[in-house]
Motif scaffolding. Structure first.
Motif, PDB file in Angstrom:
ATOM      1  N   PHE A 219      17.576 -13.213  -9.463  1.00 46.23           N
ATOM      2  CA  PHE A 219      17.145 -11.937  -8.903  1.00 46.23           C
ATOM      3  C   PHE A 219      16.085 -12.148  -7.821  1.00 46.23           C
ATOM      4  O   PHE A 219      15.477 -13.215  -7.741  1.00 46.23           O
ATOM      5  N   THR A 220      15.875 -11.089  -7.043  1.00 41.52           N
ATOM      6  CA  THR A 220      14.800 -11.061  -6.058  1.00 41.52           C
ATOM      7  C   THR A 220      13.693 -10.149  -6.566  1.00 41.52           C
ATOM      8  O   THR A 220      13.972  -9.023  -7.013  1.00 41.52           O
ATOM      9  N   LEU A 221      12.467 -10.624  -6.519  1.00 42.61           N
ATOM     10  CA  LEU A 221      11.334  -9.781  -6.900  1.00 42.61           C
ATOM     11  C   LEU A 221      11.088  -8.776  -5.785  1.00 42.61           C
ATOM     12  O   LEU A 221      10.688  -9.126  -4.686  1.00 42.61           O
ATOM     13  N   ALA A 222      11.339  -7.499  -6.091  1.00 44.62           N
ATOM     14  CA  ALA A 222      11.225  -6.453  -5.075  1.00 44.62           C
ATOM     15  C   ALA A 222       9.860  -5.797  -5.060  1.00 44.62           C
ATOM     16  O   ALA A 222       9.391  -5.340  -4.011  1.00 44.62           O
ATOM     17  N   ASP A 223       9.203  -5.739  -6.221  1.00 46.61           N
ATOM     18  CA  ASP A 223       7.910  -5.065  -6.277  1.00 46.61           C
ATOM     19  C   ASP A 223       7.155  -5.494  -7.526  1.00 46.61           C
ATOM     20  O   ASP A 223       7.758  -5.820  -8.554  1.00 46.61           O
ATOM     21  N   THR A 224       5.847  -5.502  -7.424  1.00 41.92           N
ATOM     22  CA  THR A 224       4.966  -5.745  -8.560  1.00 41.92           C
ATOM     23  C   THR A 224       3.942  -4.624  -8.591  1.00 41.92           C
ATOM     24  O   THR A 224       3.211  -4.411  -7.626  1.00 41.92           O
ATOM     25  N   ILE A 225       3.910  -3.902  -9.710  1.00 46.38           N
ATOM     26  CA  ILE A 225       3.052  -2.725  -9.835  1.00 46.38           C
ATOM     27  C   ILE A 225       2.066  -2.959 -10.972  1.00 46.38           C
ATOM     28  O   ILE A 225       2.475  -3.258 -12.103  1.00 46.38           O
ATOM     29  N   HIS A 226       0.798  -2.844 -10.684  1.00 46.90           N
ATOM     30  CA  HIS A 226      -0.236  -2.943 -11.711  1.00 46.90           C
ATOM     31  C   HIS A 226      -0.662  -1.523 -12.103  1.00 46.90           C
ATOM     32  O   HIS A 226      -1.052  -0.724 -11.247  1.00 46.90           O
ATOM     33  N   LEU A 227      -0.567  -1.249 -13.375  1.00 44.57           N
ATOM     34  CA  LEU A 227      -0.869   0.084 -13.884  1.00 44.57           C
ATOM     35  C   LEU A 227      -1.937  -0.022 -14.962  1.00 44.57           C
ATOM     36  O   LEU A 227      -1.764  -0.739 -15.949  1.00 44.57           O
TER      37      LEU A 227
END
Length: 280
Positions: A219-227
């Protein structure tokens, strides 16, 4: 509806497609005649042969999770997952797989926003009893994530994995081109205000990097979200959140409740990472 996801299922014995028998009890029956009856709580156990060596969550751990999530403490996380899944689940006929569905709370929020069919898998029958009750329109399956998934090639539009193991080759096989895998992991400092004194397991250094490395072949890492989610917890909440995770296999529920009984309003911060991967 339950029947919407059935065409994407595959028999764990012969890999043939399933049909849904309307007779009582409700059954999944493949073209070769292999049959799996629904439990009275509404889930199907597809495990065959030796079963699994994976340690399933206990009834007590599941009850703690159901109470904690049912109180809405992690509702912002559920909404964030649904937001990331929505773009690939926006049309009828789409399918979401909740791998490690547990009590089904995160899947419930996804389904409230989309017209998707759904499959939830978990190794714990205690979790699936609750998951099937919360998401009766989903196909809920007892299954071992380390085995080939009982799902057809390229039939799934989104996979959500919340604090659960991952099987990247199998995820790649069942995901459609352009589909998404949304993986939620805790970040360093997650519930740090209460973690040490309740016996919760530490976050391993480099966890996020190892996740990306394990997925990048497929897969391709499309986004990383820190919540970050600010919480105000009472004693019962503290005991529940400590006991509902992996540490619950090693902790004593009664001792946790006793040690947190005097707590009335403890501030804590839940720290999550949502890693969004796309299929080529």
């Amino acid at each position: 509806m339950l029947s919407d996801a059935v065409p994407s299922l595959r028999c764990p014995v012969c890999r043939g497609p399933f049909g849904l028998s309307g007779a009582a009890p409700l059954s999944l029956v493949c073209v070769a005649g292999h049959s799996f009856d629904a439990a009275k709580q509404g889930y199907f156990n597809l495990l065959t042969g030796k079963g699994t060596v994976f340690e399933a969550d206990t009834a007590e751990m599941v009850a703690a999770r159901d109470d904690f999530l049912g109180a809405g403490h992690y509702a912002p996380l559920a909404e964030a997952i649904a937001e990331e899944a929505a773009p690939v689940l926006s049309v009828p006929g789409s399918l979401v797989l909740d791998s490690g569905t547990g009590t089904g709370h995160y899947l419930r929020t996804v389904l409230e926003r989309t017209p998707a069919a759904a499959i939830g898998i978990d190794i714990s029958k205690f979790a699936l009893r609750r998951g099937a009750r919360l998401n009766p329109g989903a196909v809920n399956l007892v299954w071992d994530i380390w085995r080939p998934l009982p799902i057809a090639d390229h039939s799934v539009d989104a996979i959500i994995v919340v604090f659960a193991p991952r099987n990247p080759p199998e995820f790649a096989r069942v995901l459609r081109p352009g589909g998404r895998v949304i993986v939620v992991t805790p970040r360093n400092g997650h519930l740090g205000e209460i973690a040490e004194r309740t016996g919760m397991l530490n976050i391993e250094p480099g966890k996020e990097e190892r996740l990306t490395e394990s997925m990048q072949e497929f897969f391709t890492l499309a986004d990383t979200i820190h919540l970050d989610v600010d919480l105000k917890l009472g004693g019962r909440d503290i005991a529940d959140v400590a006991f509902m995770g992996p540490a619950g296999h090693h902790l004593e529920r009664a001792a946790l409740l006793a040690s947190t009984a005097s707590e009335t309003s403890v501030q804590a911060t839940a720290k999550f990472t949502l890693s969004v991967f796309t299929a080529p």
